[in-house]
Design a protein around this motif. Structure first.
Motif, PDB file in Angstrom:
ATOM      1  N   ALA A 221     120.836  15.590  71.881  1.00 37.60           N
ATOM      2  CA  ALA A 221     121.258  14.474  71.908  1.00 37.60           C
ATOM      3  C   ALA A 221     122.480  14.321  70.824  1.00 37.60           C
ATOM      4  CB  ALA A 221     120.233  13.447  71.726  1.00 37.60           C
ATOM      5  N   THR A 222     123.416  13.151  71.255  1.00 38.56           N
ATOM      6  CA  THR A 222     124.761  13.285  70.392  1.00 38.56           C
ATOM      7  C   THR A 222     124.441  12.163  69.284  1.00 38.56           C
ATOM      8  OG1 THR A 222     125.969  13.401  72.529  1.00 38.56           O
ATOM      9  CG2 THR A 222     126.974  12.242  70.664  1.00 38.56           C
ATOM     10  N   PRO A 223     124.749  12.732  68.059  1.00 42.04           N
ATOM     11  CA  PRO A 223     124.485  11.726  66.982  1.00 42.04           C
ATOM     12  C   PRO A 223     125.518  10.591  67.100  1.00 42.04           C
ATOM     13  CG  PRO A 223     124.921  13.933  66.018  1.00 42.04           C
ATOM     14  CD  PRO A 223     125.264  13.993  67.793  1.00 42.04           C
ATOM     15  N   MET A 224     125.224   9.494  66.375  1.00 42.41           N
ATOM     16  CA  MET A 224     125.934   8.199  66.610  1.00 42.41           C
ATOM     17  C   MET A 224     126.150   7.538  65.170  1.00 42.41           C
ATOM     18  SD  MET A 224     124.536   6.017  69.986  1.00 42.41           S
ATOM     19  CE  MET A 224     122.878   6.118  69.630  1.00 42.41           C
ATOM     20  N   LEU A 225     127.385   7.099  65.204  1.00 38.78           N
ATOM     21  CA  LEU A 225     127.775   6.232  64.087  1.00 38.78           C
ATOM     22  C   LEU A 225     128.078   4.779  64.625  1.00 38.78           C
ATOM     23  CD1 LEU A 225     130.359   8.332  61.839  1.00 38.78           C
ATOM     24  CD2 LEU A 225     128.022   7.844  61.370  1.00 38.78           C
ATOM     25  N   LEU A 226     127.089   3.717  63.990  1.00 39.12           N
ATOM     26  CA  LEU A 226     127.208   2.554  64.290  1.00 39.12           C
ATOM     27  C   LEU A 226     128.174   1.727  63.423  1.00 39.12           C
ATOM     28  CD1 LEU A 226     123.323   1.838  64.894  1.00 39.12           C
ATOM     29  CD2 LEU A 226     125.058   3.126  66.413  1.00 39.12           C
ATOM     30  N   THR A 227     129.137   1.096  64.130  1.00 38.22           N
ATOM     31  CA  THR A 227     130.264  -0.090  63.301  1.00 38.22           C
ATOM     32  C   THR A 227     129.864  -1.288  63.837  1.00 38.22           C
ATOM     33  OG1 THR A 227     131.917   0.592  65.089  1.00 38.22           O
ATOM     34  CG2 THR A 227     131.591   2.046  63.149  1.00 38.22           C
ATOM     35  N   GLY A 228     130.034  -2.150  62.760  1.00 39.44           N
ATOM     36  CA  GLY A 228     129.965  -3.618  62.869  1.00 39.44           C
ATOM     37  C   GLY A 228     130.034  -4.534  61.660  1.00 39.44           C
ATOM     38  N   HIS A 229     129.222  -3.685  60.710  1.00 36.92           N
ATOM     39  CA  HIS A 229     129.348  -4.228  59.341  1.00 36.92           C
ATOM     40  C   HIS A 229     130.681  -4.394  58.837  1.00 36.92           C
ATOM     41  CE1 HIS A 229     125.184  -5.301  58.718  1.00 36.92           C
ATOM     42  NE2 HIS A 229     124.718  -4.110  59.116  1.00 36.92           N
TER      43      HIS A 229
ATOM     44  N   SER B 213     119.070   3.180  71.565  1.00 36.46           N
ATOM     45  CA  SER B 213     119.330   3.876  72.606  1.00 36.46           C
ATOM     46  C   SER B 213     120.792   3.911  72.916  1.00 36.46           C
ATOM     47  CB  SER B 213     118.598   3.682  73.690  1.00 36.46           C
ATOM     48  OG  SER B 213     118.776   2.142  74.376  1.00 36.46           O
ATOM     49  N   SER B 214     121.559   2.631  72.874  1.00 34.29           N
ATOM     50  CA  SER B 214     122.875   2.477  73.086  1.00 34.29           C
ATOM     51  C   SER B 214     123.652   2.331  71.778  1.00 34.29           C
ATOM     52  CB  SER B 214     123.260   1.389  74.009  1.00 34.29           C
ATOM     53  OG  SER B 214     122.943   0.286  73.122  1.00 34.29           O
ATOM     54  N   GLY B 215     123.259   2.059  70.781  1.00 35.74           N
ATOM     55  CA  GLY B 215     123.989   2.026  69.428  1.00 35.74           C
ATOM     56  C   GLY B 215     124.679   0.623  69.446  1.00 35.74           C
ATOM     57  N   ALA B 216     124.331  -0.299  70.384  1.00 35.62           N
ATOM     58  CA  ALA B 216     125.215  -1.652  70.171  1.00 35.62           C
ATOM     59  C   ALA B 216     124.380  -2.714  69.586  1.00 35.62           C
ATOM     60  CB  ALA B 216     125.113  -1.938  71.755  1.00 35.62           C
ATOM     61  N   GLU B 217     125.104  -3.435  68.930  1.00 30.79           N
ATOM     62  CA  GLU B 217     124.386  -4.529  67.974  1.00 30.79           C
ATOM     63  C   GLU B 217     123.883  -5.512  68.871  1.00 30.79           C
ATOM     64  OE1 GLU B 217     125.810  -8.122  65.306  1.00 30.79           O
ATOM     65  OE2 GLU B 217     127.012  -6.175  64.983  1.00 30.79           O
ATOM     66  N   SER B 218     122.812  -5.928  68.894  1.00 31.52           N
ATOM     67  CA  SER B 218     121.913  -6.925  69.671  1.00 31.52           C
ATOM     68  C   SER B 218     121.880  -8.257  69.244  1.00 31.52           C
ATOM     69  CB  SER B 218     120.578  -6.440  69.979  1.00 31.52           C
ATOM     70  OG  SER B 218     119.904  -6.120  69.157  1.00 31.52           O
TER      71      SER B 218
END
Length: 438
Positions: free
Chosen positions: A143-151, A182-187
């Motif tokens: 699976a592909t690693p993810m970097l979550l951004t938003g802060h 699963s999506s990396g999206a901010e909820s």
């Protein structure tokens, strides 16, 4: 599994809870404590190492190139760690860590989820890393690693939901956010505190999230709405560590003034407020698996463990003042520069003593990268630098990151020429005669 046997051996003799004890051996302050379900203790330290303890004997996990800020058990036999070198490492073998991922800033916190089969990392680069693991936990899967951004600023803590489908994050920007794994999206933007949030504890069974903040706030909020449930803020700041024991419902809170506060979350009341350190912060807290002991770390090189019911009977952490905290007005300028800028990482004695840097004993005329009991970065191995008044002056004039790019040394300069001259004069005397121990 390669490397499993040493850790299995360590599991044979964990320290018993309900006793007061200490773990000594690190060469720098204790930054984090991890406890496995069996009671195995791992300590992360400013000395660039993780210690995994068989009773009071450590097995050293040396692989980071800078201070280790956090450690977490993936399984009883596999450890994850991260630190100031921006790396997230996984250890199936104490001698050969594998890099799970890398940030662009120091990594402050980790959370692991067997359900999601992921490790989450919180970094001061403002991102959250999601690193998927193979079924045996031996490394990254396909699976592909993810970097979550938003802060908008650095991320200080992360914690998975029980089912691994959501991730909660806390940031210097004062917010607590919720993410879909699963999506990396901010909820959801769950909390806007106004001051930086340092620590999180999630208790889905009781429907609350507890957090500690820079302004000294310790608050419980509703998991769904973020609404305030209880506020246990005292006149101390900042909150630097939280730990929770789900069996007893106890929450431990460590702050910058050296206190450990215990909150009974079932009755929502403070049951203990113990001055654990006369001076300095409580950076690390963890309960024993039975909830009877609270382990703590701070400015000292020692981990302390108190029985919760008798904390005050065993006394505080050592009141000895670390060299870098001595009164500067009582020191000559060269010694002051050394103790404030160098002594936390370097000794003046013949041994490097597991510090973050090599001993400075017999420094002048020594080729860089040649102390036998210290593990250097590749940058300094085979270096042609010889330490002298001129090279030490250049090191602190330009800063280690410019003078020796790639070194483990932290980024710092001594701007004033007189300060550099005084430091060099002090080092010339102290490194030849062992004036001090640090």
């Amino acid at each position: 599994m390669r490397g499993a046997l040493p850790l299995v051996f360590l599991l044979a003799a964990p320290v018993q809870a309900q006793d007061f004890f200490t773990l000594q051996g690190h060469g720098g302050p204790i930054m984090d404590i991890a406890v496995s379900p069996s009671g195995q203790i791992a300590t992360a330290s400013f000395d660039n190492a993780v210690g995994v303890w068989d009773g009071t004997t450590p097995l050293w996990y040396d692989g980071h190139k800078a201070a280790v800020n956090v450690a977490a058990f993936w399984t009883e036999e596999i450890l994850v760690s991260a630190g100031d070198d921006f790396d997230v490492l996984i250890w199936t073998d104490p001698q050969s860590p594998q890099r799970l991922g890398q940030h662009q800033g120091k990594v402050i916190a980790l959370s692991v989820s067997q359900s999601a089969r992921r490790v989450a990392s919180a970094s001061w680069d403002g991102t959250i890393g999601l690193w998927p693991l193979s079924p045996d936990g031996a490394g990254l899967d396909n699976a592909t690693p993810m970097l979550l951004t938003g802060h908008k600023q650095g991320v200080n803590d992360v914690v998975f939901s029980d089912d691994g489908q959501r991730l909660y994050s806390a940031s210097t920007d004062g917010t607590i956010r919720v993410w879909d794994v699963s999506s990396g999206a901010e909820s959801q933007l769950l909390v806007s505190h106004g001051f930086g949030v340092n620590e999180l504890i999630l208790n889905e069974a009781d429907g609350w999230l507890a957090y500690g903040a820079v302004d000294g706030s310790t608050r419980f909020v509703d998991l769904q709405t973020g609404g305030l449930i209880r506020d246990f803020t005292l006149k101390r700041r900042p909150i630097l560590s939280l730990a929770f024991d789900p069996t007893s419902g106890q929450l431990a809170v460590g702050d910058g003034d050296g206190y450990i506060m215990i909150v009974d979350t079932r009755q929502m009341k403070i049951t203990r407020d113990f001055r654990a350190a006369a001076r300095g912060p409580i950076w690390a807290l963890a309960f024993s698996p039975d909830g009877l002991n609270i382990h703590a770390g701070g400015i000292e090189n020692t981990m302390y463990s108190w029985p919760v019911d008798t904390m005050t009977e065993h006394g505080q952490m050592s009141a000895q003042t670390r060299s870098f905290l001595e009164n500067p007005d009582l020191l000559e300028n060269g010694e002051r520069q050394f103790k404030r800028k160098c002594s936390i990482c370097h000794t003046l004695t013949a041994s490097s003593a597991r510090r973050a840097g090599p001993t400075l004993h017999n420094l002048f005329g020594r080729q860089a990268g040649t102390v036998a009991d210290y593990t250097y970065s590749q940058t300094l191995i085979g270096s042609d630098i010889v330490w002298s008044a001129a090279t030490i002056n250049a090191l602190f004039d330009q800063g280690p990151d410019h003078y020796i790019p790639g070194t483990k040394m932290p980024m710092q300069r001594i701007a004033g020429q007189q300060d550099r001259d005084d430091l060099i004069d002090y080092l010339r005397r102290a490194t030849a005669t062992e004036e001090g121990q640090e």
